[in-house]
Motif scaffolding. Structure first.
Motif, short mmCIF file in Angstrom:
data_model
loop_
_atom_site.label_atom_id
_atom_site.label_comp_id
_atom_site.label_asym_id
_atom_site.label_seq_id
_atom_site.Cartn_x
_atom_site.Cartn_y
_atom_site.Cartn_z
N TRP A 2 0.82 -1.13 -0.07
CA TRP A 2 0.35 0.04 0.24
C TRP A 2 0.70 1.31 -0.06
O TRP A 2 0.57 2.14 -0.20
N ARG A 3 2.06 0.89 0.77
CA ARG A 3 2.86 2.03 0.51
C ARG A 3 3.98 2.93 -0.39
O ARG A 3 3.66 3.94 -1.50
N TRP A 4 3.48 1.53 -1.90
CA TRP A 4 4.48 1.99 -2.78
C TRP A 4 2.77 2.53 -3.82
O TRP A 4 2.82 3.61 -4.79
N MET A 5 1.70 1.61 -3.33
CA MET A 5 0.23 2.82 -4.38
C MET A 5 0.42 3.75 -4.06
O MET A 5 0.14 4.78 -5.04
N PHE A 6 0.91 4.90 -3.13
CA PHE A 6 0.61 6.39 -2.71
C PHE A 6 1.68 6.40 -3.10
O PHE A 6 1.38 7.84 -3.96
N ALA A 7 2.55 5.77 -3.00
CA ALA A 7 4.27 6.55 -3.31
C ALA A 7 4.19 6.67 -4.97
O ALA A 7 4.70 8.72 -5.24
N ILE A 8 3.59 6.27 -5.77
CA ILE A 8 3.61 6.25 -6.97
C ILE A 8 3.18 7.28 -7.20
O ILE A 8 3.19 8.19 -8.35
N GLY A 9 1.57 7.78 -6.76
CA GLY A 9 1.41 9.40 -7.19
C GLY A 9 2.10 10.73 -6.78
O GLY A 9 1.81 11.18 -7.32
N ALA A 10 2.98 10.48 -6.74
CA ALA A 10 4.37 11.51 -6.69
C ALA A 10 5.04 11.87 -7.78
O ALA A 10 5.22 13.11 -7.77
N ILE A 11 4.63 10.51 -8.42
CA ILE A 11 5.56 10.83 -10.02
C ILE A 11 4.45 11.99 -10.90
O ILE A 11 5.07 13.02 -11.12
N PRO A 12 3.70 11.97 -10.86
CA PRO A 12 2.29 12.51 -11.55
C PRO A 12 2.62 14.40 -11.34
O PRO A 12 2.17 14.61 -11.65
N ALA A 13 2.26 14.40 -10.24
CA ALA A 13 2.58 15.39 -9.41
C ALA A 13 3.64 16.38 -9.44
O ALA A 13 3.58 17.66 -10.09
N ALA A 14 5.18 15.83 -9.51
CA ALA A 14 6.24 16.16 -9.60
C ALA A 14 6.40 16.94 -11.02
O ALA A 14 6.25 18.33 -11.71
N VAL A 15 5.60 16.10 -12.45
CA VAL A 15 5.80 16.59 -13.81
C VAL A 15 4.44 17.46 -13.79
O VAL A 15 5.14 18.38 -14.51
N TYR A 16 3.69 17.56 -12.65
CA TYR A 16 2.73 18.70 -12.66
C TYR A 16 2.98 19.79 -12.58
O TYR A 16 2.94 21.11 -13.74
N ALA A 17 3.81 20.00 -11.61
CA ALA A 17 4.22 21.17 -11.46
C ALA A 17 5.01 22.05 -11.91
O ALA A 17 5.39 22.57 -12.47
#
Length: 335
Positions: free
Chosen positions: A193-208
């Motif tokens: 479940w930690r990896w499920m959440f952590a991968i979400g940081a990728i689209p956030a970084a790309v978007y910013a």
């Protein structure tokens, strides 16, 4: 010889006809900017759907009661309400661009926080923080697109945010499936479940990052007295400089006309009917119950008799259907 009345009518007819024509625009520029801004919806879709794969393992990891499990799931919505309220104020002060960048940063911090919590309180706090970020983005993305898109493309381009939400949901269903299948049940309870959440940081970084290359909207720039910058953006949107100058003038007139407006105006006169329709539609889409399915899909499939792998795979098919019908809606929007 024509009368002055006839001449006046000709002018009115010609202006009316011109206003309905599709003005020559730089479609490539408008579409690219709209796609980048709409990616904020991808974060919202990811964050709302990622919990569906994680909640079963979180229940086991933190020994959650049904009420606490529901609080962990819904805490993001508390943040989204706060983010939506803050988004309007911040975007008027800082600008649409800076506020959207901030939304990506908040979402990224919240996503990382949910992946490495040492306690349930930190997990919920991180979920709320991420919710503030997605609340800002899901509110501001359509607003930005509406302020930059030409009228004849506004419906279709504005719907890109919803498409991005659907793609984000479908994407996270696929990610959750592969993570859940990649390890044992015990591994998923501790780490999956930690990896499920952590991968979400990728689209956030790309978007910013991508938002750094996007300009602010002409309307916001004009509202801050930055007429030259507003005209520069309009020249990128339109292929005709004269049209850009005319639109800038229309924006300025609109801003001047709204200086005395207040919140109570939306409840008066002819505003009441569209307000009522908008509220009812927004309410009924939530009341339909799709959010409950979205948040608990794997658990629902498991309780209906499916195995762990099958329950996650079934959510993937559900995500594909969501994207397909969002595309159908996009196609029908301007028809």
């Amino acid at each position: 010889m024509e009368s002055s009345y006839e001449k006046k009518n000709d002018v009115i007819i010609n202006e009316s006809t011109l206003s309905k024509e599709k003005t020559p625009v730089n479609i490539a520029f408008v579409t690219l900017v709209s796609i980048i801004v709409a990616l904020g919806g991808l974060m919202f879709g990811y964050d709302t759907a990622v919990i569906s794969g994680a909640i079963g393992f979180l229940d086991e990891r933190f020994n959650l009661s049904p009420s606490m499990s529901g609080w962990v799931v819904s805490s993001i919505l508390v943040g989204a309400v706060i983010g939506t309220a803050l988004g309007g104020v911040l975007s008027d002060g800082l600008g649409r661009k800076k506020t959207l960048i901030l939304s990506g940063i908040l979402f990224g911090i919240g996503t990382i926080g949910t992946a490495i919590p040492s306690s349930l309180a930190i997990l919920v706090t991180a979920r709320i923080l991420g919710g503030i970020g997605v609340g800002m983005s899901v509110f501001l993305s359509p607003l930005y697109i509406a302020e930059i898109a030409p009228a004849h493309l506004r419906g279709r381009l504005g719907s890109m945010s919803q498409l991005a939400i659907s793609i984000g949901q479908s994407l996270v269903f696929i990610i959750n499936y592969y993570i859940a299948e990649g390890g044992s049940y015990e591994w998923n309870v501790e780490y999956g479940w930690r990896w499920m959440f952590a991968i979400g940081a990728i689209p956030a970084a790309v978007y910013a990052f991508l938002m750094l290359f996007v300009t602010d909207t002409p309307r916001w720039l004009a509202s801050k007295g930055k007429k030259e910058e507003a005209l520069s953006v309009l020249n990128k949107i339109n292929k005709d400089v004269n049209i850009s100058q005319r639109e800038l003038k229309e924006i300025e007139n609109s801003l001047n006309a709204n200086t005395s407006a207040n919140f109570r105006e939306i409840f008066k006169g002819k505003n009441k009917r569209p307000l009522f329709i908008g509220i009812v539609i927004a309410f009924m889409t939530q009341w339909a119950g799709i959010n409950a399915i979205m948040y608990y899909a794997p658990e629902i499939f498991k309780q209906s008799g499916a195995s762990l792998g099958s329950s996650f795979l079934n959510t993937v098919f559900m995500g594909i259907v969501i994207v397909l019908f969002t595309l159908l809606g996009l196609w029908l929007m301007d028809k």
